[in-house]
Design a protein around this motif. Structure first.
Motif, PDB file in Angstrom:
ATOM      1  N   MET A  65      44.709  -2.594  -2.104  1.00  0.00           N
ATOM      2  CA  MET A  65      43.562  -3.048  -2.885  1.00  0.00           C
ATOM      3  C   MET A  65      43.638  -2.522  -4.308  1.00  0.00           C
ATOM      4  O   MET A  65      43.295  -3.227  -5.258  1.00  0.00           O
ATOM      5  CB  MET A  65      42.270  -2.587  -2.200  1.00  0.00           C
ATOM      6  N   LEU A  69      43.610  -5.211  -7.345  1.00  0.00           N
ATOM      7  CA  LEU A  69      42.553  -5.284  -8.351  1.00  0.00           C
ATOM      8  C   LEU A  69      43.132  -5.164  -9.757  1.00  0.00           C
ATOM      9  O   LEU A  69      42.832  -5.977 -10.635  1.00  0.00           O
ATOM     10  CB  LEU A  69      41.524  -4.172  -8.121  1.00  0.00           C
ATOM     11  N   THR A 146      39.854 -11.583  -2.846  1.00  0.00           N
ATOM     12  CA  THR A 146      39.880 -10.507  -3.839  1.00  0.00           C
ATOM     13  C   THR A 146      40.762 -10.874  -5.024  1.00  0.00           C
ATOM     14  O   THR A 146      40.392 -10.641  -6.177  1.00  0.00           O
ATOM     15  CB  THR A 146      40.395  -9.208  -3.188  1.00  0.00           C
ATOM     16  N   LEU A 207      34.927  -3.815  -0.859  1.00  0.00           N
ATOM     17  CA  LEU A 207      36.223  -4.497  -0.808  1.00  0.00           C
ATOM     18  C   LEU A 207      37.211  -3.724   0.055  1.00  0.00           C
ATOM     19  O   LEU A 207      37.875  -4.285   0.929  1.00  0.00           O
ATOM     20  CB  LEU A 207      36.778  -4.664  -2.226  1.00  0.00           C
ATOM     21  N   THR A 230      31.602  -9.534  -1.892  1.00  0.00           N
ATOM     22  CA  THR A 230      32.739 -10.208  -2.534  1.00  0.00           C
ATOM     23  C   THR A 230      32.342 -11.599  -3.012  1.00  0.00           C
ATOM     24  O   THR A 230      32.694 -12.019  -4.127  1.00  0.00           O
ATOM     25  CB  THR A 230      33.918 -10.308  -1.541  1.00  0.00           C
TER      26      THR A 230
END
Length: 253
Positions: A65, A69, A146, A207, A230
């Motif tokens: 993650m 991101l 995401t 997330l 999200t």
């Protein structure tokens, strides 16, 4: 819809990735591998399991993650910022493409790069720790959601930024710290109050928790709440982008 135009823009952005392969793919993977070596193998072997999951495997969703991101934001923001910097953005705006087609080209390419990077990191993680995925469809859903959401966010930053310093400001000084404090390396349930309560105001917690749930069936918050947060962020980014194209904010003088 101008499918050919969207594909041309998407292909151009993807080709930029292959031209800068070391910066776009290799460097983030090497950085994440170092996390696996240090925290997963060296330190993780001396730590207790978290929720029945080996610590080295526990941090895999959080590290994925983290890269997802930062790279989604960086890819999308640079993609739209460079035409602004070079002055070619006016040619893009006068092209026979609607705003939604422009967004699809830029954001689609940025999200694709981030998803590829996430899958490479996942494959690399298996070399160091034993990673299991209990809900693979949910994992793919979170990965795509995401990547698209933060690519939209990066697109907004690219339009807002007036210089390269502003371009890297939010990813480096806001998103990365929020990810580290959002449970990438620990469960927020391990924190004493009031720090656990304060952590719930960090959107990255939802997330990381949702993504970790898809791997091990357990998260710090419910999966429904993670998906809801999200989705809210996704629609908020879409709303801002619609406003930008309607007003011409920092796109038209």
């Amino acid at each position: 819809m101008n499918i050919r135009g969207v594909w041309a823009l998407y292909s151009f952005e993807m080709q930029r990735t292959w031209r800068t392969l070391w910066q776009s793919i290799v460097t983030p993977v090497i950085t994440t591998v170092l996390y696996f070596v240090v925290f997963g193998s060296a330190i993780g072997s001396r730590m207790e399991d978290i929720g029945g999951v080996d610590y080295g495997a526990f941090i895999v969703p959080g590290l994925m993650m983290l890269s997802l991101l930062t790279q989604s934001i960086s890819n999308a923001s640079f993609g739209i910022y460079f035409p602004k910097f070079s002055g070619t953005v006016y040619e893009m705006l006068s092209a026979p493409m609607s705003p939604i087609e422009l967004v699809m080209g830029y954001v689609g390419a940025a999200a694709t790069k981030s998803i590829l990077l996430g899958l490479i990191i996942l494959a690399t993680a298996n070399l160091f720790v034993d990673v299991r995925i209990e809900y693979p469809l949910a994992m793919i859903l979170f990965l795509v959601l995401t990547a698209v959401t933060f690519s939209l966010f990066g697109f907004i930053i690219g339009i807002w930024a007036d210089g390269f310093e502003q371009l890297s400001f939010i990813p480096m000084l806001i998103v990365t710290p929020l990810t580290f404090l959002g449970g990438a390396f620990y469960s927020i349930n391990m924190l004493p109050d009031p720090w656990r309560t304060i952590s719930l105001f960090n959107p990255v917690v939802y997330l990381v928790s949702g993504f970790r749930w898809s791997f091990y069936g357990e998260g710090d918050v419910t999966i429904g709440l993670s998906l809801g947060i999200t989705a809210v962020f996704l629609f908020a980014c879409l709303g801002v982008i619609i406003w930008i194209f309607r007003t011409g904010y920092r796109l038209k003088e």
